[in-house]
Design a protein around this motif. Structure first.
Motif, mmCIF file in Angstrom:
data_model
loop_
_atom_site.group_PDB
_atom_site.id
_atom_site.type_symbol
_atom_site.label_atom_id
_atom_site.label_comp_id
_atom_site.label_asym_id
_atom_site.label_seq_id
_atom_site.Cartn_x
_atom_site.Cartn_y
_atom_site.Cartn_z
ATOM 1 N N LEU A 181 54.031 43.164 43.161
ATOM 2 C CA LEU A 181 55.162 42.377 43.651
ATOM 3 C C LEU A 181 54.695 41.013 44.154
ATOM 4 O O LEU A 181 53.512 40.766 44.322
ATOM 5 N N GLY A 182 55.632 40.150 44.433
ATOM 6 C CA GLY A 182 55.323 38.839 44.991
ATOM 7 C C GLY A 182 54.997 37.827 43.911
ATOM 8 O O GLY A 182 55.209 38.033 42.725
ATOM 9 N N LYS A 183 54.441 36.678 44.350
ATOM 10 C CA LYS A 183 54.128 35.577 43.440
ATOM 11 C C LYS A 183 52.756 35.732 42.796
ATOM 12 O O LYS A 183 52.424 34.999 41.881
ATOM 13 N N ALA A 184 51.964 36.677 43.286
ATOM 14 C CA ALA A 184 50.585 36.807 42.806
ATOM 15 C C ALA A 184 50.490 36.987 41.289
ATOM 16 O O ALA A 184 49.659 36.329 40.654
ATOM 17 N N PRO A 185 51.293 37.838 40.645
ATOM 18 C CA PRO A 185 51.149 37.981 39.194
ATOM 19 C C PRO A 185 51.404 36.671 38.442
ATOM 20 O O PRO A 185 50.647 36.319 37.543
ATOM 21 N N ALA A 186 52.443 35.941 38.827
ATOM 22 C CA ALA A 186 52.759 34.678 38.139
ATOM 23 C C ALA A 186 51.648 33.651 38.363
ATOM 24 O O ALA A 186 51.233 32.957 37.426
ATOM 25 N N LEU A 187 51.151 33.560 39.590
ATOM 26 C CA LEU A 187 50.069 32.616 39.881
ATOM 27 C C LEU A 187 48.804 32.994 39.114
ATOM 28 O O LEU A 187 48.082 32.125 38.627
ATOM 29 N N CYS A 188 48.554 34.267 39.010
ATOM 30 C CA CYS A 188 47.372 34.728 38.285
ATOM 31 C C CYS A 188 47.471 34.352 36.803
ATOM 32 O O CYS A 188 46.494 33.905 36.202
ATOM 33 N N HIS A 189 48.650 34.499 36.227
ATOM 34 C CA HIS A 189 48.836 34.130 34.821
ATOM 35 C C HIS A 189 48.668 32.623 34.630
ATOM 36 O O HIS A 189 48.069 32.178 33.639
ATOM 37 N N GLN A 190 49.181 31.825 35.586
ATOM 38 C CA GLN A 190 49.001 30.372 35.493
ATOM 39 C C GLN A 190 47.518 30.012 35.582
ATOM 40 O O GLN A 190 47.020 29.184 34.805
ATOM 41 N N ALA A 191 46.820 30.620 36.536
ATOM 42 C CA ALA A 191 45.388 30.340 36.694
ATOM 43 C C ALA A 191 44.624 30.743 35.438
ATOM 44 O O ALA A 191 43.695 30.051 35.005
ATOM 45 N N THR A 192 45.026 31.833 34.827
ATOM 46 C CA THR A 192 44.374 32.290 33.598
ATOM 47 C C THR A 192 44.593 31.294 32.465
ATOM 48 O O THR A 192 43.656 30.960 31.722
ATOM 49 N N GLU A 193 45.816 30.793 32.319
ATOM 50 C CA GLU A 193 46.105 29.818 31.259
ATOM 51 C C GLU A 193 45.304 28.537 31.460
ATOM 52 O O GLU A 193 44.740 27.992 30.506
ATOM 53 N N VAL A 194 45.233 28.054 32.711
ATOM 54 C CA VAL A 194 44.446 26.851 32.999
ATOM 55 C C VAL A 194 42.974 27.114 32.691
ATOM 56 O O VAL A 194 42.281 26.274 32.095
ATOM 57 N N ASN A 195 42.494 28.286 33.062
ATOM 58 C CA ASN A 195 41.099 28.631 32.814
ATOM 59 C C ASN A 195 40.799 28.664 31.319
ATOM 60 O O ASN A 195 39.757 28.169 30.873
ATOM 61 N N ILE A 196 41.701 29.227 30.538
ATOM 62 C CA ILE A 196 41.493 29.283 29.085
ATOM 63 C C ILE A 196 41.461 27.876 28.497
ATOM 64 O O ILE A 196 40.608 27.555 27.661
ATOM 65 N N LYS A 197 42.373 26.989 28.943
ATOM 66 C CA LYS A 197 42.371 25.593 28.461
ATOM 67 C C LYS A 197 41.049 24.920 28.806
ATOM 68 O O LYS A 197 40.468 24.207 27.981
ATOM 69 N N ASN A 198 40.571 25.137 30.046
ATOM 70 C CA ASN A 198 39.304 24.523 30.459
ATOM 71 C C ASN A 198 38.130 25.064 29.645
ATOM 72 O O ASN A 198 37.221 24.308 29.296
ATOM 73 N N GLN A 199 38.151 26.356 29.332
ATOM 74 C CA GLN A 199 37.083 26.935 28.520
ATOM 75 C C GLN A 199 37.078 26.329 27.116
ATOM 76 O O GLN A 199 36.016 26.046 26.557
#
Length: 183
Positions: free
Chosen positions: A105-123
């Motif tokens: 629950l909460g915003k953590a799943p959405a934030l985690c997905h955003q962080a993952t997408e940014v990380n993939i772009k950076n990689q």
């Protein structure tokens, strides 16, 4: 006529009660880890099938109940009465399924997905940067060696494939002209 008395009448009841319970204990959600320390939880569904069985019986197994019959006047045992017993073995089979759904629950799943997408772009950018750095290194080394008049042959020739050495702009390479005079 003789009188007989049953000394101790009794009654028996036997049975088995099985109380089976299934407990779903709280657990952490499945996690996947990305680079840069990103750890994301994902929803999960836990399905637990179960089967239980029970077999109950008495030992020693008795087929006859013996009961003393007493003489009313003397109290002596006149005879032993035998009553057939019909003992049964009890079998029990239970089966079922339990399920548990866990959703973060909460915003953590959405934030985690955003962080993952940014990380993939950076990689991907780091990967492209590495490819460019390798290409520039090849260009530099092969160009310097080409100016010196040294080139690869054989299996290493492909390392400098696609690199052409020319005269840099604004420079004149040593050359000679033939002059002719008209008289």
């Amino acid at each position: 006529m003789a009188n007989t008395t049953v000394a101790s009448p009794s009654s028996n009841a036997q049975g088995t009660v099985n109380n089976n319970a299934t407990m779903i204990a709280p657990q952490s959600n499945p996690q996947f880890r990305m680079s840069q320390g990103i750890v994301c939880s994902s929803p999960s569904l836990t399905i637990t099938p179960y089967v239980t069985d029970a077999w109950s019986f008495n030992t020693p197994k008795e087929t006859v109940t013996r009961q003393n019959i007493y003489d009313e006047d003397t109290g002596a045992i006149k005879y032993v009465q035998e009553t057939p017993r019909f003992e049964k073995e009890n079998f029990n089979l239970n089966y079922g399924i339990s399920a548990q759904i866990s959703i973060p629950l909460g915003k953590a799943p959405a934030l985690c997905h955003q962080a993952t997408e940014v990380n993939i772009k950076n990689q991907k950018l780091l990967y492209e940067k590495g490819k460019l750095e390798l290409a520039l290194f090849r260009l530099k080394v092969c160009g310097e060696q080409g100016k010196l008049g040294v080139t690869f042959t054989g299996k290493y020739a492909s390392i400098c494939e696609g690199i052409k050495v020319t005269v840099p702009p604004g420079q004149v390479i040593p050359h000679s002209h033939s002059l002719s005079s008209e008289k």
